[in-house]
Design an enzyme around this catalytic site. Sequence first.
Site, mmCIF file in Angstrom:
data_model
loop_
_atom_site.group_PDB
_atom_site.id
_atom_site.type_symbol
_atom_site.label_atom_id
_atom_site.label_comp_id
_atom_site.label_asym_id
_atom_site.label_seq_id
_atom_site.Cartn_x
_atom_site.Cartn_y
_atom_site.Cartn_z
ATOM 1 N N LYS A 215 0.861 -1.184 0.000
ATOM 2 C CA LYS A 215 0.000 0.000 0.000
ATOM 3 C C LYS A 215 0.899 1.236 0.000
ATOM 4 O O LYS A 215 1.683 1.446 0.928
ATOM 5 C CB LYS A 215 -0.899 -0.011 1.235
ATOM 6 C CG LYS A 215 -1.817 1.205 1.309
ATOM 7 C CD LYS A 215 -2.767 1.121 2.488
ATOM 8 C CE LYS A 215 -3.642 2.357 2.564
ATOM 9 N NZ LYS A 215 -4.561 2.320 3.706
ATOM 10 N N LYS A 268 -2.074 -1.572 -3.899
ATOM 11 C CA LYS A 268 -2.946 -0.397 -3.868
ATOM 12 C C LYS A 268 -2.116 0.869 -3.932
ATOM 13 O O LYS A 268 -1.159 0.976 -3.175
ATOM 14 C CB LYS A 268 -3.740 -0.446 -2.556
ATOM 15 C CG LYS A 268 -4.625 0.737 -2.318
ATOM 16 C CD LYS A 268 -5.181 0.678 -0.923
ATOM 17 C CE LYS A 268 -5.887 2.012 -0.681
ATOM 18 N NZ LYS A 268 -6.354 2.142 0.665
#
Length: 345
Positions: A215, A268
């Site tokens: 992330k 992400k």
Amino acid sequence: MLYLIFYLHLKAFNIKFKETGLENMVRMRRLRASSSLRDLVRETVVTTDDLVYPVFIKEGKNIKEPVASMPGIYQYSNDRFDEELERVISSGIKAILVFGIPKHKNETGSEAYNDNGVTQNIIRKIKKKAPDIILIADVCLCEYTSHGHCGIVCGREVLNDETLELLAKTSVSLAKAGADIIAPSDMMDGHVAYIRKALDITGFKNTPIMAYSAKFASGYYSPFRDAAQSAPSFGDRKTYQMDPANGREAIRECENDIAEGADIIMVKPALAYLDVIKEVSNHTNYPIAAYNVSGEYSMVKAAALNGWIDEKKVVMENLVSIKRAGAGIIITYHALDAVKWLKEA
Ligand code: PBG
Ligand code: ZN
């Protein structure tokens, strides 16, 4: 010089095709000649089964509040969520990702692990109304803390180990409420191992963990932070989320989470990180999820609303690209639209 260019141009123009020796060239266009042929050789197909739809539930009554930076996305209170749930069920989408927005925030984000908190309550409600929907619970503290950071704060530091305990408590509380998958998005070190252990000893050894593994500290999250009211009140998330420049480190994050017991790993955002998705998928056989985040959604919506792009074409191209890169699970705010377009096709 000018004369020479003119001469070459003319000469090229006069070459007969037969004289070029190209008659036996590879004709890639053969397999593109009709729509049936294109269907036959298509390598990647996005289906309804691949999609996860994120939803925002706000504590309170009679709320249906549009998220200004995300046209088409709303915050709902528990009592108004039924209309959205109906849309999800009739679309055929099988999984939703739940974000709760509490009324009261504090230093330790204690509403996150309140068994009667906004997220726990909506999970219980959805489970009852739609037992077949896969409920993925995002686990983080930023929506619940007064400072908006994803963990406990001391001075300006976000404390790792002290945060783990609260994340584990939150995960167990959400699993108890009926969450089918626990999805920690906090980026603390050791979080998957800690949460796995906590779930195992509280009777949830069969509850999978979908870890937000790679992330990145991304500018693409800002519309989400409006939607979830979770922007940090000071500093940024760079001491826990990844540097967008680091692809090799992303592999280490995924390896760590897998070693700690993650069942699904996530990259992400998605579109600016397709190389990372690809690299991760070359590296592991674990299921890979990609989060097509809020900013990616907002950019497409803004351009579409201006009439600058064809929304359907661009959305479906983005989704197939994320899947082609290697993600079998796509979390996207476009999910309801995409399903409608898949049915038309
Ligand atoms: C919470 C969380 C965030 C997103 C998912 N979970 C925001 C953040 O880290 O600031 C972003 C989702 C999106 O932008 O759509 N940690
Ligand atoms: Zn967070």
